[in-house]
Design a protein around this motif. Structure first.
Motif, mmCIF file in Angstrom:
data_model
loop_
_atom_site.group_PDB
_atom_site.id
_atom_site.type_symbol
_atom_site.label_atom_id
_atom_site.label_comp_id
_atom_site.label_asym_id
_atom_site.label_seq_id
_atom_site.Cartn_x
_atom_site.Cartn_y
_atom_site.Cartn_z
ATOM 1 N N GLN A 1 0.815 -1.103 -0.134
ATOM 2 C CA GLN A 1 0.058 0.060 0.100
ATOM 3 C C GLN A 1 0.599 1.395 -0.088
ATOM 4 N N GLU B 1 -5.227 0.660 7.633
ATOM 5 C CA GLU B 1 -6.767 1.030 6.890
ATOM 6 C C GLU B 1 -7.562 1.499 8.109
ATOM 7 N N ARG C 1 0.753 4.110 8.887
ATOM 8 C CA ARG C 1 1.045 4.181 7.293
ATOM 9 C C ARG C 1 2.259 4.561 7.021
#
Length: 261
Positions: free
Chosen positions: A27, A229, A247
């Motif tokens: 990601q 997420e 993240r």
């Protein structure tokens, strides 16, 4: 277009956080590959072909003898030159939970040198496995994984039975002096604490993660791959614009390799 950094997600018997870690780096814009330690030992894979190495969480070899010890012995016995060359080349290394335990037992933390074992992760003061959310403060450090997070308080999961950071007083003092403490457990007011339950294991200095002197090798007990997420956070239904600082840990490593820092 900037090339995607290649990430080696190292696996062995007992690793169980590899897929989540793979997802987190993917990601962030990396090209990831699951690599079993036996592939490296057999020569089918070479660390030199990767730009980032991550040792995920889990219970490598069932944590027999001591958490992370068997995998650490395997790495130092069979892959010492590859691993040291990887670090010496300035390539980032991340160890999460069991991976942190492995890194301190290879000697790559706290000094970045194989074989110099100066720390350990010991059983939690609570006497049992801790699996829940805690809060961390991101400290100012040379760590390339946290350049965009310094000073922030973040929510994150822990899942460990042996997470109490241990080192001699002089080693702890050196880590503090060098700014190698990257994460600390904090209380509701954001203050570093030794008190349970905010500090889940009793680590001195509230230490939750450290880096090597260059900031390229990072080990932490909590699991940043478990909150990349919005729906992975327990308050995601109650917060319209939930920040996802975890993240950034993966994204910062990718940007570093791409030369954006």
């Amino acid at each position: 277009m900037t090339a995607k950094p290649r990430v080696c997600v190292l696996r062995t018997d007992g690793t169980n956080c590899d897929r989540e870690t793979y997802y987190a780096f993917a990601q962030a814009g990396a090209e990831c590959r699951m690599v079993h330690v036996n592939q490296l030992r057999a020569g089918a894979e070479k660390l030199a072909g990767y730009q980032i190495l991550v040792i995920p969480g889990g219970f490598s070899y069932g944590d027999d003898v001591h958490s992370g010890k068997i995998l650490a012995v395997e790495l130092t016995s069979y892959l010492r030159e590859q691993l040291q060359s990887f670090v010496d080349a300035g390539k980032p290394v991340l160890g999460i939970c069991n991976g942190f335990q492995v890194l301190v037992r290879t000697g790559l933390l706290p000094r970045g040198r194989m074989g110099q074992i100066e720390a350990a992760l010991m059983p939690n003061d609570s006497g049992h496995f801790e699996c829940r959310w805690v809060r961390l403060r991101v400290e100012k450090s040379p760590c390339i994984f946290t350049r965009e997070l310094e000073g922030q308080i973040i929510d994150i999961q822990v899942a460990h039975g042996e997470g109490k950071f241990f080192a001699r007083p002089e080693t702890l003092a050196e880590l503090e002096q060098n700014g190698q403490v990257v994460f600390r457990y904090v209380d509701a007011a954001g203050r570093p604490t030794l008190d349970y339950p905010a500090n889940p294991n009793g680590s001195p200095g509230a230490i939750a993660g450290i880096c090597d002197p260059r900031g390229l090798v990072l080990g932490l007990m909590p699991h940043p791959e478990r909150c990349v997420e919005p729906y992975q956070h327990p308050h995601w239904r109650r917060t319209a614009a939930l920040p996802l600082p975890c993240r950034q840990i993966f994204a910062s490593a990718v940007r570093y390799v791409q030369g954006q820092y």
